[in-house]
Design a protein around this motif. Sequence first.
Motif, PDB file in Angstrom:
ATOM      1  N   LEU A   1       7.476 -35.732  38.247  1.00 26.62           N
ATOM      2  CA  LEU A   1       7.385 -34.481  39.021  1.00 26.62           C
ATOM      3  C   LEU A   1       8.729 -34.144  39.653  1.00 26.62           C
ATOM      4  CD1 LEU A   1       3.895 -34.717  40.789  1.00 26.62           C
ATOM      5  CD2 LEU A   1       4.661 -32.892  39.263  1.00 26.62           C
ATOM      6  N   ALA A   2       9.437 -35.170  40.109  1.00 25.62           N
ATOM      7  CA  ALA A   2      10.761 -34.943  40.714  1.00 25.62           C
ATOM      8  C   ALA A   2      11.706 -34.318  39.690  1.00 25.62           C
ATOM      9  CB  ALA A   2      11.323 -36.267  41.228  1.00 25.62           C
ATOM     10  N   ILE A   3      11.651 -34.824  38.466  1.00 25.78           N
ATOM     11  CA  ILE A   3      12.532 -34.274  37.412  1.00 25.78           C
ATOM     12  C   ILE A   3      12.157 -32.810  37.131  1.00 25.78           C
ATOM     13  CG2 ILE A   3      13.107 -34.446  34.940  1.00 25.78           C
ATOM     14  CD1 ILE A   3      12.820 -37.536  35.312  1.00 25.78           C
ATOM     15  N   ILE A   4      10.860 -32.538  37.059  1.00 27.68           N
ATOM     16  CA  ILE A   4      10.420 -31.158  36.805  1.00 27.68           C
ATOM     17  C   ILE A   4      10.869 -30.242  37.947  1.00 27.68           C
ATOM     18  CG2 ILE A   4       8.354 -29.669  36.629  1.00 27.68           C
ATOM     19  CD1 ILE A   4       8.764 -31.262  34.087  1.00 27.68           C
ATOM     20  N   VAL A   5      10.773 -30.738  39.177  1.00 30.37           N
ATOM     21  CA  VAL A   5      11.149 -29.910  40.333  1.00 30.37           C
ATOM     22  C   VAL A   5      12.665 -29.666  40.354  1.00 30.37           C
ATOM     23  CG1 VAL A   5      11.329 -29.999  42.860  1.00 30.37           C
ATOM     24  CG2 VAL A   5       9.134 -30.394  41.757  1.00 30.37           C
ATOM     25  N   VAL A   6      13.433 -30.677  39.974  1.00 33.03           N
ATOM     26  CA  VAL A   6      14.894 -30.482  39.887  1.00 33.03           C
ATOM     27  C   VAL A   6      15.195 -29.405  38.833  1.00 33.03           C
ATOM     28  CG1 VAL A   6      17.067 -31.564  39.155  1.00 33.03           C
ATOM     29  CG2 VAL A   6      15.544 -32.773  40.725  1.00 33.03           C
ATOM     30  N   ILE A   7      14.473 -29.459  37.726  1.00 32.83           N
ATOM     31  CA  ILE A   7      14.657 -28.444  36.674  1.00 32.83           C
ATOM     32  C   ILE A   7      14.293 -27.061  37.222  1.00 32.83           C
ATOM     33  CG2 ILE A   7      13.734 -27.607  34.456  1.00 32.83           C
ATOM     34  CD1 ILE A   7      13.481 -30.599  33.649  1.00 32.83           C
ATOM     35  N   LEU A   8      13.194 -26.999  37.981  1.00 31.72           N
ATOM     36  CA  LEU A   8      12.772 -25.706  38.553  1.00 31.72           C
ATOM     37  C   LEU A   8      13.851 -25.141  39.478  1.00 31.72           C
ATOM     38  CD1 LEU A   8       9.339 -24.719  39.956  1.00 31.72           C
ATOM     39  CD2 LEU A   8      11.280 -24.566  41.487  1.00 31.72           C
ATOM     40  N   VAL A   9      14.398 -25.993  40.344  1.00 33.17           N
ATOM     41  CA  VAL A   9      15.425 -25.514  41.280  1.00 33.17           C
ATOM     42  C   VAL A   9      16.689 -25.113  40.508  1.00 33.17           C
ATOM     43  CG1 VAL A   9      16.947 -26.199  43.195  1.00 33.17           C
ATOM     44  CG2 VAL A   9      14.515 -26.827  43.242  1.00 33.17           C
ATOM     45  N   ALA A  10      17.035 -25.921  39.496  1.00 29.63           N
ATOM     46  CA  ALA A  10      18.234 -25.604  38.702  1.00 29.63           C
ATOM     47  C   ALA A  10      18.050 -24.278  37.960  1.00 29.63           C
ATOM     48  CB  ALA A  10      18.512 -26.734  37.716  1.00 29.63           C
ATOM     49  N   LEU A  11      16.863 -24.089  37.373  1.00 33.18           N
ATOM     50  CA  LEU A  11      16.596 -22.828  36.670  1.00 33.18           C
ATOM     51  C   LEU A  11      16.632 -21.646  37.638  1.00 33.18           C
ATOM     52  CD1 LEU A  11      13.690 -23.740  34.187  1.00 33.18           C
ATOM     53  CD2 LEU A  11      16.014 -23.019  33.599  1.00 33.18           C
ATOM     54  N   THR A  12      16.098 -21.860  38.843  1.00 35.19           N
ATOM     55  CA  THR A  12      16.122 -20.800  39.853  1.00 35.19           C
ATOM     56  C   THR A  12      17.564 -20.402  40.162  1.00 35.19           C
ATOM     57  OG1 THR A  12      14.144 -21.817  40.804  1.00 35.19           O
ATOM     58  CG2 THR A  12      15.219 -20.151  42.133  1.00 35.19           C
ATOM     59  N   LEU A  13      18.415 -21.423  40.280  1.00 40.03           N
ATOM     60  CA  LEU A  13      19.834 -21.158  40.563  1.00 40.03           C
ATOM     61  C   LEU A  13      20.462 -20.360  39.420  1.00 40.03           C
ATOM     62  CD1 LEU A  13      22.442 -21.773  42.299  1.00 40.03           C
ATOM     63  CD2 LEU A  13      22.805 -23.675  40.725  1.00 40.03           C
ATOM     64  N   PHE A  14      20.248 -20.813  38.189  1.00 45.24           N
ATOM     65  CA  PHE A  14      20.901 -20.150  37.053  1.00 45.24           C
ATOM     66  C   PHE A  14      20.383 -18.731  36.846  1.00 45.24           C
ATOM     67  CE2 PHE A  14      21.593 -24.673  35.592  1.00 45.24           C
ATOM     68  CZ  PHE A  14      22.955 -24.657  35.907  1.00 45.24           C
ATOM     69  N   VAL A  15      19.077 -18.566  36.984  1.00 49.07           N
ATOM     70  CA  VAL A  15      18.494 -17.238  36.792  1.00 49.07           C
ATOM     71  C   VAL A  15      18.971 -16.285  37.887  1.00 49.07           C
ATOM     72  CG1 VAL A  15      16.303 -15.982  36.925  1.00 49.07           C
ATOM     73  CG2 VAL A  15      16.488 -17.993  35.462  1.00 49.07           C
ATOM     74  N   ASN A  16      18.985 -16.774  39.125  1.00 52.03           N
ATOM     75  CA  ASN A  16      19.455 -15.931  40.228  1.00 52.03           C
ATOM     76  C   ASN A  16      20.938 -15.594  40.070  1.00 52.03           C
ATOM     77  OD1 ASN A  16      16.992 -15.854  41.436  1.00 52.03           O
ATOM     78  ND2 ASN A  16      17.517 -17.115  43.184  1.00 52.03           N
ATOM     79  N   LEU A  17      21.709 -16.599  39.647  1.00 51.47           N
ATOM     80  CA  LEU A  17      23.140 -16.362  39.458  1.00 51.47           C
ATOM     81  C   LEU A  17      23.351 -15.332  38.353  1.00 51.47           C
ATOM     82  CD1 LEU A  17      25.968 -17.256  40.388  1.00 51.47           C
ATOM     83  CD2 LEU A  17      25.895 -19.041  38.637  1.00 51.47           C
ATOM     84  N   GLY A  18      22.575 -15.465  37.285  1.00 47.58           N
ATOM     85  CA  GLY A  18      22.670 -14.493  36.188  1.00 47.58           C
ATOM     86  C   GLY A  18      22.331 -13.094  36.658  1.00 47.58           C
ATOM     87  N   ALA A  19      21.259 -13.001  37.452  1.00 39.70           N
ATOM     88  CA  ALA A  19      20.847 -11.683  37.960  1.00 39.70           C
ATOM     89  C   ALA A  19      21.911 -11.114  38.900  1.00 39.70           C
ATOM     90  CB  ALA A  19      19.513 -11.825  38.693  1.00 39.70           C
ATOM     91  N   ALA A  20      22.459 -11.986  39.758  1.00 34.41           N
ATOM     92  CA  ALA A  20      23.463 -11.538  40.728  1.00 34.41           C
ATOM     93  C   ALA A  20      24.717 -11.030  40.017  1.00 34.41           C
ATOM     94  CB  ALA A  20      23.816 -12.693  41.676  1.00 34.41           C
ATOM     95  N   ILE A  21      25.154 -11.762  39.005  1.00 35.72           N
ATOM     96  CA  ILE A  21      26.356 -11.355  38.257  1.00 35.72           C
ATOM     97  C   ILE A  21      26.086 -10.044  37.523  1.00 35.72           C
ATOM     98  CG2 ILE A  21      27.854 -11.976  36.314  1.00 35.72           C
ATOM     99  CD1 ILE A  21      27.570 -14.920  37.250  1.00 35.72           C
ATOM    100  N   THR A  22      24.879  -9.929  36.952  1.00 39.17           N
ATOM    101  CA  THR A  22      24.516  -8.705  36.234  1.00 39.17           C
ATOM    102  C   THR A  22      24.546  -7.494  37.177  1.00 39.17           C
ATOM    103  OG1 THR A  22      23.093  -9.998  34.781  1.00 39.17           O
ATOM    104  CG2 THR A  22      22.723  -7.617  34.807  1.00 39.17           C
ATOM    105  N   VAL A  23      23.911  -7.639  38.342  1.00 35.00           N
ATOM    106  CA  VAL A  23      23.867  -6.531  39.309  1.00 35.00           C
ATOM    107  C   VAL A  23      25.290  -6.181  39.771  1.00 35.00           C
ATOM    108  CG1 VAL A  23      23.122  -5.865  41.644  1.00 35.00           C
ATOM    109  CG2 VAL A  23      21.520  -7.018  40.100  1.00 35.00           C
ATOM    110  N   ALA A  24      26.058  -7.226  40.095  1.00 35.70           N
ATOM    111  CA  ALA A  24      27.427  -6.994  40.586  1.00 35.70           C
ATOM    112  C   ALA A  24      28.276  -6.296  39.524  1.00 35.70           C
ATOM    113  CB  ALA A  24      28.049  -8.323  40.997  1.00 35.70           C
ATOM    114  N   SER A  25      28.102  -6.707  38.274  1.00 37.93           N
ATOM    115  CA  SER A  25      28.879  -6.112  37.186  1.00 37.93           C
ATOM    116  C   SER A  25      28.472  -4.663  36.948  1.00 37.93           C
ATOM    117  CB  SER A  25      28.685  -6.919  35.894  1.00 37.93           C
ATOM    118  OG  SER A  25      29.074  -8.245  36.100  1.00 37.93           O
TER     119      SER A  25
END
Lengths: 286, 271
Positions: free
Chosen positions: B117-141
Amino acid sequence: MIVTTEKLTKRYGDRAVVDEVSLSVRRGEVYGFLGPNGAGKTTTIRMLLGLVKPTSGTARVLGETPGTPKALLKVGSLIEGPGFYPYLSGRDNLRVHAARRGVHKTHVEAALEQVDLVGAANEKFRRYSLGMKQRLGVAAALLGEPELLILDEPTNGLDPAGMADMRDLVRALAAQGQTVLLSSHVLGEVEEICDRVGVISQGRLVAESTVEQLRGDTVLLIRADPIEKAHVLIEGSSLHGDVLHVRETDAGALVRALVHADVDVQEVRPLRRTLEEVFFEMTGAA
Amino acid sequence: MGSVKAELLRLWKWPATWVLIGVWLVMTLTFGYLFNYLALNGGTNTRDLSQQQLISSMQPENVGAAVVRGLPMFGGAIILVLAALAVGSGYGWGTWKTTLTAGPRRVSAMAGTLGALAIIVVILVALTLFVNLGAAITVASVEGWDWSWPGVGVFEALGASLLIAAMWTGFGVFLGVVTKGPALAVGLGLMWAIVTENLLRGVGSLLGPVEDLTKVLPGGSAGNLAGAVGGSGAPGVLTDLSGTTAALFLVGHVVVFVGVATLLKVRRDLV
């Protein structure tokens, strides 16, 4: 001995579900654990696997304390139906189980072959028929080449064909020298498969012996005329309506004696108690 | 290791894992970027958020705050549901029985579940970071903003996110073990995460001791830690405690939830 219990007891409050059960399973035998529903079979088995802690008494499985990794790794079990992930395939379920047992995944294929499930191995477990689910449970139990196989009511809920398949499977395993502890309330199943039987009723082990010993001595049924004269002639015979019951194995000598005494012998045949009769006598079930 | 591998294999192939992660990612994008973007471009009512605040919340450099602010309540609820289902379902399916007769000690079997479960949760947080970063860069661009990559502060936010996620995971595991099933565990967990603590905060405005208590409850501690590392503008985020205090309470919650769940798992009969 592969399994021994000494006065094994499990109480829930004031109620003894298993009451001072002392049984023994020998290496290489198929041991039938027989009892009506609710007699305490599954609770006893759960104690042998460490799932339930005994209130008192002791148990040893392959010389180890039940439930310890040393004991569990030498035992394969199927308790009250198979417990698998419904969304995984049969093969993946076995891979998960193999990982837990520390068995290499290559053994999974051998286990699937042994229970004839290779063709359906990629189907989701939830799509399996009950018979296939039970067979997958046996496959999981066989992973890691256990010294003892514990099968709790393995034919429960199966149709006649499925029951026959399961019995064939257990017989095949027994033929390979596998020690099996099989619990059941199906008398024919136990009679067909098992070398020795333990009968449990209301939590107590009421008998433990071979099936033959449980059935007791053969009784001869004799129909003769006049029956009263035959009854007088044969010592120890008991009159049951118009037939005699005699605890005697030398039927020839009996017949000769009756004929010499001018008694017409109409029928002589062995009368054996079925395991069912013995079981009902012992458990008081009807 | 065998137990972790086995649990990871089954959680990885469990559709519920990816459905819940997917729902969370859609929620974080919708509430973190889509609605803010729409409000910025033609929204008639941005309430108390100024345009500058909306822009700031969507900047790539603030992605750490975007990740952590959703976790005290809605993200936490989703993680709790995942953990409660992962543990509670095993009772209904009979897989705990299969697991505990396979060979590992009970404590190892439990550690396997927690590790996976810890590994899955780390993946969830990492995916949240990447998806948010992608969205933020897209909006900013798209908007033509000057933007910069997140600074080292993002690691503080990620650490806080992981601690908050660990607490909700522990809570879900605890409920799954205590209730020995998925339905009640999920129901109780959701009620606690979304309803009970909010109600208590409402009562807290009338009763001082209750108000103090709400700050250190699971959701309160999570909200305070999120607030302390820059999360703002989302339900459940609070600023009543320091980051250190909130983190200590969260660690305490994790220890209690995981400890009690493991103790119950080890000592209780499996009937």
